[in-house]
Design an enzyme around this catalytic site. Structure first.
Site, short mmCIF file in Angstrom:
data_model
loop_
_atom_site.label_atom_id
_atom_site.label_comp_id
_atom_site.label_asym_id
_atom_site.label_seq_id
_atom_site.Cartn_x
_atom_site.Cartn_y
_atom_site.Cartn_z
CG HIS A 1 18.72 -2.11 -17.60
ND1 HIS A 1 17.99 -3.15 -17.98
CD2 HIS A 1 19.87 -1.71 -18.40
CE1 HIS A 1 18.34 -3.66 -19.19
NE2 HIS A 1 19.75 -2.93 -19.71
N GLY B 1 35.31 4.68 -25.64
CA GLY B 1 35.67 5.25 -24.24
C GLY B 1 34.62 4.57 -23.26
#
Length: 329
Positions: free
Chosen positions: A239, A220
């Site tokens: 990050h 997904g």
């Protein structure tokens, strides 16, 4: 002691060492030297290379401790260079990955500095992860590189977190599944969900990151939604993204999280001060390649606030990675 000009010159030639490492990996030089020292002529014949050109590359890497010139034009592999052999689960795939399309994007770092946008998009015409989805071979290399980069840190995270209060763990952006495998091995009461793009899920299904018992594999987009669970682990994912998109990922975890749930974000925090730290280099790579950033603890606190979460504590692991534990605000 080198003078200031010499120090700057050495820094400026850093790209040469990086690309030289990629060359010897691609040629299989570390594997050839694993049996013992060989002449450059022997290595060149085995790799269909020009002997003089190969010698110049090997000579560059010798002062870096990768190989050792034991006799004129004869080299042996060092302990450092041995991690580049194909039978080692070391950083060879990371070196190959970072010196290919990411390297080409980094040449346009000035674009990122002037605009704040990733240079990768300019060079390749699409964002990094979209590009990987369209290039399966490079996506597979990326997954292997992440396995190498995660060596030791997955075990450190699995050992540092207390998962006893939970029953269903969702590894968001779990990729190859190395972290989830380590967590499930230590917590037999847990059921797991490996959630990632199709390429990551495929790598996990094939066992790239280890055994994944009691695991549901879900492909997904974490910008749209994430599966339901009572604890979420997000390692080296936040990050990759700017604050707006990172907050969306965390918000989706907040929405799907069961009552009294937790979110564990595992990242390497940028330390204060001027001391050398690898994370500062990675931060600039993120700027050019994905548009993401490495953050300080204060920056993560603000990010959690924007996502409806509250930072409760920072757990230090035995490695460089930290775990930021958050709950619903």
């Amino acid at each position: 002691m080198p003078n200031p000009s010499q120090q700057i010159m050495r820094l400026g030639f850093g790209f040469a060492v990086s690309q030289a490492l990629r060359v010897i990996i691609e040629l299989g030089i570390p594997d050839l030297l694993a049996v013992g020292e060989q002449s450059v002529d022997e290595l060149a014949a085995a790799t269909q290379s020009d002997a003089d050109a190969l010698y110049r590359v090997m000579r560059l890497l010798a002062p870096e401790g990768v190989v050792r010139e034991v006799l004129p034009r004869h080299f042996e592999l060092t302990e450092v260079g041995a991690v580049l052999r194909s039978d080692q689960s070391g950083p060879r795939d990371f070196v190959r990955m970072i010196n290919s399309e990411a390297y080409l994007a980094f040449e346009q770092l000035m674009h990122s500095v002037r605009t704040g946008k990733p240079a990768f998009d300019k060079v390749f015409g699409s964002p990094r992860f979209d590009w990987l989805s369209a290039h399966p071979e490079q996506a597979a290399l990326f997954q292997r590189a992440m396995v190498a980069l995660g060596q030791g840190s997955n075990e450190a995270v699995a050992d540092a977190c207390d998962f006893k209060p939970f029953t269903r763990i969702v590894d968001v952006g779990g990729g190859h599944g190395q972290l989830l495998s380590a967590i499930l091995a230590r917590n037999p009461h847990l059921d797991g969900v490996l959630f990632d793009l199709p390429s990551g899920v495929a790598a996990a299904r094939q066992g790239a990151g280890g055994d994944l018992p009691r695991t549901e594999f879900v492909a997904g987009n974490f910008f749209e939604s994430v599966p339901t669970g009572d604890v979420y682990v997000i390692k080296k994912v936040i990050h990759d993204w700017d604050d707006r998109r990172a907050a969306v990922i965390l918000q989706n975890c907040r929405k799907a999280m069961l009552p009294n749930g937790k979110v564990f974000v595992a990242e390497t925090l940028v330390p204060p001060g001027d001391e050398p730290n690898q994370i500062k280099g990675i931060d600039v790579v993120m700027l050019a390649v994905t548009g993401g950033l490495e953050r300080t603890q204060t920056q993560y606190e603000s990010l959690f606030d924007a996502a409806g979460l509250r930072l409760q504590r920072v757990i230090q692991t035995r490695g460089s990675i930290s775990i930021l534990e958050a709950s619903a605000a």
